[in-house]
Design a protein around this motif. Structure first.
Motif, PDB file in Angstrom:
ATOM      1  N   PRO A 130      -4.001   1.241  11.029  1.00 57.55           N
ATOM      2  CA  PRO A 130      -3.359   0.459   9.973  1.00 57.55           C
ATOM      3  C   PRO A 130      -2.971   1.302   8.746  1.00 57.55           C
ATOM      4  N   ALA A 131      -3.811   2.270   8.348  1.00 58.80           N
ATOM      5  CA  ALA A 131      -3.493   3.081   7.155  1.00 58.80           C
ATOM      6  C   ALA A 131      -2.206   3.870   7.387  1.00 58.80           C
ATOM      7  N   HIS A 132      -2.050   4.336   8.607  1.00 64.54           N
ATOM      8  CA  HIS A 132      -0.857   5.110   8.951  1.00 64.54           C
ATOM      9  C   HIS A 132       0.393   4.221   8.906  1.00 64.54           C
ATOM     10  N   VAL A 133       0.266   3.017   9.435  1.00 64.09           N
ATOM     11  CA  VAL A 133       1.397   2.072   9.416  1.00 64.09           C
ATOM     12  C   VAL A 133       1.758   1.733   7.960  1.00 64.09           C
ATOM     13  N   LEU A 134       0.741   1.500   7.123  1.00 66.55           N
ATOM     14  CA  LEU A 134       1.010   1.165   5.719  1.00 66.55           C
ATOM     15  C   LEU A 134       1.687   2.331   5.002  1.00 66.55           C
ATOM     16  N   ALA A 135       1.307   3.558   5.350  1.00 74.97           N
ATOM     17  CA  ALA A 135       1.960   4.722   4.734  1.00 74.97           C
ATOM     18  C   ALA A 135       3.431   4.798   5.156  1.00 74.97           C
ATOM     19  N   GLU A 136       3.706   4.457   6.415  1.00 73.18           N
ATOM     20  CA  GLU A 136       5.100   4.424   6.876  1.00 73.18           C
ATOM     21  C   GLU A 136       5.889   3.322   6.156  1.00 73.18           C
ATOM     22  N   ILE A 137       5.252   2.177   5.971  1.00 74.68           N
ATOM     23  CA  ILE A 137       5.926   1.074   5.259  1.00 74.68           C
ATOM     24  C   ILE A 137       6.267   1.522   3.837  1.00 74.68           C
ATOM     25  N   ARG A 138       5.305   2.148   3.174  1.00 71.17           N
ATOM     26  CA  ARG A 138       5.575   2.646   1.803  1.00 71.17           C
ATOM     27  C   ARG A 138       6.686   3.682   1.811  1.00 71.17           C
ATOM     28  N   ARG A 139       6.693   4.522   2.815  1.00 71.26           N
ATOM     29  CA  ARG A 139       7.703   5.592   2.870  1.00 71.26           C
ATOM     30  C   ARG A 139       9.115   5.020   2.986  1.00 71.26           C
ATOM     31  N   GLY A 178      -5.775  -4.474  22.160  1.00 67.30           N
ATOM     32  CA  GLY A 178      -6.329  -3.678  21.067  1.00 67.30           C
ATOM     33  C   GLY A 178      -6.616  -4.465  19.805  1.00 67.30           C
ATOM     34  N   CYS A 179      -6.337  -5.772  19.798  1.00 62.46           N
ATOM     35  CA  CYS A 179      -6.551  -6.574  18.584  1.00 62.46           C
ATOM     36  C   CYS A 179      -8.032  -6.573  18.195  1.00 62.46           C
ATOM     37  N   SER A 180      -8.278  -6.378  16.892  1.00 58.80           N
ATOM     38  CA  SER A 180      -9.641  -6.435  16.368  1.00 58.80           C
ATOM     39  C   SER A 180      -9.741  -7.534  15.324  1.00 58.80           C
ATOM     40  N   CYS A 181     -10.803  -8.354  15.442  1.00 59.37           N
ATOM     41  CA  CYS A 181     -11.046  -9.383  14.427  1.00 59.37           C
ATOM     42  C   CYS A 181     -11.981  -8.839  13.355  1.00 59.37           C
ATOM     43  N   GLU A 182     -12.253  -7.533  13.394  1.00 60.49           N
ATOM     44  CA  GLU A 182     -13.278  -6.976  12.503  1.00 60.49           C
ATOM     45  C   GLU A 182     -12.695  -6.058  11.434  1.00 60.49           C
ATOM     46  N   ARG A 183     -11.385  -6.136  11.192  1.00 58.51           N
ATOM     47  CA  ARG A 183     -10.791  -5.218  10.217  1.00 58.51           C
ATOM     48  C   ARG A 183     -10.773  -5.836   8.810  1.00 58.51           C
ATOM     49  N   ASP A 184     -11.206  -5.042   7.844  1.00 67.05           N
ATOM     50  CA  ASP A 184     -11.132  -5.461   6.445  1.00 67.05           C
ATOM     51  C   ASP A 184      -9.768  -5.004   5.910  1.00 67.05           C
ATOM     52  N   LEU A 185      -8.740  -5.759   6.251  1.00 64.76           N
ATOM     53  CA  LEU A 185      -7.369  -5.317   5.943  1.00 64.76           C
ATOM     54  C   LEU A 185      -7.036  -5.469   4.462  1.00 64.76           C
ATOM     55  N   GLU A 186      -7.749  -6.345   3.756  1.00 63.56           N
ATOM     56  CA  GLU A 186      -7.488  -6.432   2.307  1.00 63.56           C
ATOM     57  C   GLU A 186      -7.807  -5.085   1.658  1.00 63.56           C
ATOM     58  N   THR A 187      -8.955  -4.514   1.988  1.00 65.17           N
ATOM     59  CA  THR A 187      -9.330  -3.210   1.416  1.00 65.17           C
ATOM     60  C   THR A 187      -8.333  -2.139   1.837  1.00 65.17           C
ATOM     61  N   THR A 188      -7.928  -2.157   3.110  1.00 61.33           N
ATOM     62  CA  THR A 188      -6.986  -1.139   3.601  1.00 61.33           C
ATOM     63  C   THR A 188      -5.655  -1.245   2.861  1.00 61.33           C
ATOM     64  N   ILE A 189      -5.162  -2.466   2.653  1.00 64.72           N
ATOM     65  CA  ILE A 189      -3.867  -2.636   1.964  1.00 64.72           C
ATOM     66  C   ILE A 189      -4.005  -2.223   0.497  1.00 64.72           C
ATOM     67  N   ARG A 190      -5.110  -2.623  -0.143  1.00 64.84           N
ATOM     68  CA  ARG A 190      -5.283  -2.252  -1.557  1.00 64.84           C
ATOM     69  C   ARG A 190      -5.423  -0.745  -1.725  1.00 64.84           C
ATOM     70  N   ALA A 191      -5.916  -0.046  -0.695  1.00 68.56           N
ATOM     71  CA  ALA A 191      -6.113   1.409  -0.803  1.00 68.56           C
ATOM     72  C   ALA A 191      -4.862   2.188  -0.388  1.00 68.56           C
ATOM     73  N   ALA A 192      -3.785   1.497  -0.033  1.00 70.29           N
ATOM     74  CA  ALA A 192      -2.645   2.186   0.583  1.00 70.29           C
ATOM     75  C   ALA A 192      -1.647   2.762  -0.421  1.00 70.29           C
ATOM     76  N   GLY A 193      -1.919   2.590  -1.711  1.00 70.93           N
ATOM     77  CA  GLY A 193      -1.081   3.246  -2.716  1.00 70.93           C
ATOM     78  C   GLY A 193       0.110   2.431  -3.184  1.00 70.93           C
ATOM     79  N   PHE A 194       0.137   1.122  -2.922  1.00 67.04           N
ATOM     80  CA  PHE A 194       1.208   0.271  -3.461  1.00 67.04           C
ATOM     81  C   PHE A 194       0.997   0.112  -4.973  1.00 67.04           C
TER      82      PHE A 194
END
Ligand SMILES: C[S@@+](CC[C@H](N)C(=O)[O-])C[C@H]1O[C@@H](n2cnc3c(N)ncnc32)[C@H](O)[C@@H]1O
Length: 221
Positions: A130-139, A178-194
């Motif tokens: 997810p962090a990699h995908v978010l970096a691509e989205i930002r790019r 590959g779906c995971s119900c255990e991801r803390d995606l709020e933290t990942t999105i907040r840490a992605a540099g938006f």
């Protein structure tokens, strides 16, 4: 987050599975209307006022076509070829122009700062990184451009739902590619540099209990 460091890390390609790929295309085709009905309030809010060219990560069979403006172009980044026929047909039915990119969100073949809006629903749970995908989205987003999302996330620690998510993690990931119900995606999105991030957590009421803890929001590049 340092975008170039993330972009240089290795990218796992999407593994196409002949049976699960087809099963997921069929499953999301059948259950899509029910999920959209459950998520309608959140999707209407975060997908409001989209521009007429939108990039979507993991479009599946086209659950979000209805939230695009009239005369829209959807740039769909969708690596599961079993989704493509239904996605093309749904786009034709809705009158949406489709540019289909058969690739992963971890490596998007669009130029830097070239798009105004990116959307996703129920995808960051499944991508390899997810962090990699978010970096691509930002790019690919222009400065000030928006990423709007509806995603399911890990329940709070030590709750019955969290226990169920842990217990079912293997069969769930196997079934839903590959779906995971255990991801803390709020933290990942907040840490992605938006530059600005607004997120609303909420709970759905569906029989798919591990799937019921959600977030919806918008992050600006
Ligand atoms: C749970 S489905 C959701 C589909 C659709 N967005 C919806 O809301 O119905 C997850 C989607 O993400 C796609 N996907 C999986 N890994 C991906 C990746 N690395 N990059 C982009 N999409 C991916 C899958 O092929 C699938 O279409």
């Amino acid at each position: 987050m340092n975008i170039s460091a993330v972009a240089e890390s290795p990218v796992t390609e999407f593994e196409v599975h002949w049976a699960r790929g087809r099963f997921n295309a069929l499953f999301f085709g059948l259950i899509g209307p029910y999920l959209n009905w459950n998520l309608r309030r959140h999707k209407r809010r975060v997908f409001d006022q989209l521009p007429n060219r939108v990039v979507e990560i993991g479009s599946g069979v086209g659950a979000n076509l209805r939230f695009l403006p009239a005369d829209a172009t959807l740039v769909a980044v969708e690596p599961n070829p079993h989704m493509h026929r239904r996605l093309r047909a749904a786009a034709r039915r809705k009158g949406v122009r489709l540019e289909l990119h058969d690739q992963v969100g971890e490596r998007i073949d669009l130029p830097d700062h070239s798009v105004d809006a990116v959307i996703s629903s129920l995808v960051l749970c499944t991508v390899t990184d997810p962090a990699h995908v978010l970096a691509e989205i930002r790019r690919i987003l222009r400065p000030g451009g928006r990423f709007s999302f509806v995603e399911h996330v890990a329940a709070p620690a030590r709750t019955p739902t969290r226990g169920l998510q842990r217990m079912l993690r293997r069969p769930w990931a196997w079934t839903f590619e590959g779906c995971s119900c255990e991801r803390d995606l709020e933290t990942t999105i907040r840490a992605a540099g938006f530059t600005a991030v607004a997120i609303e957590p909420y709970r759905l009421h569906t029989p798919f209990i591990p799937f019921n803890t959600h977030i919806a929001g918008t992050a600006h590049a």
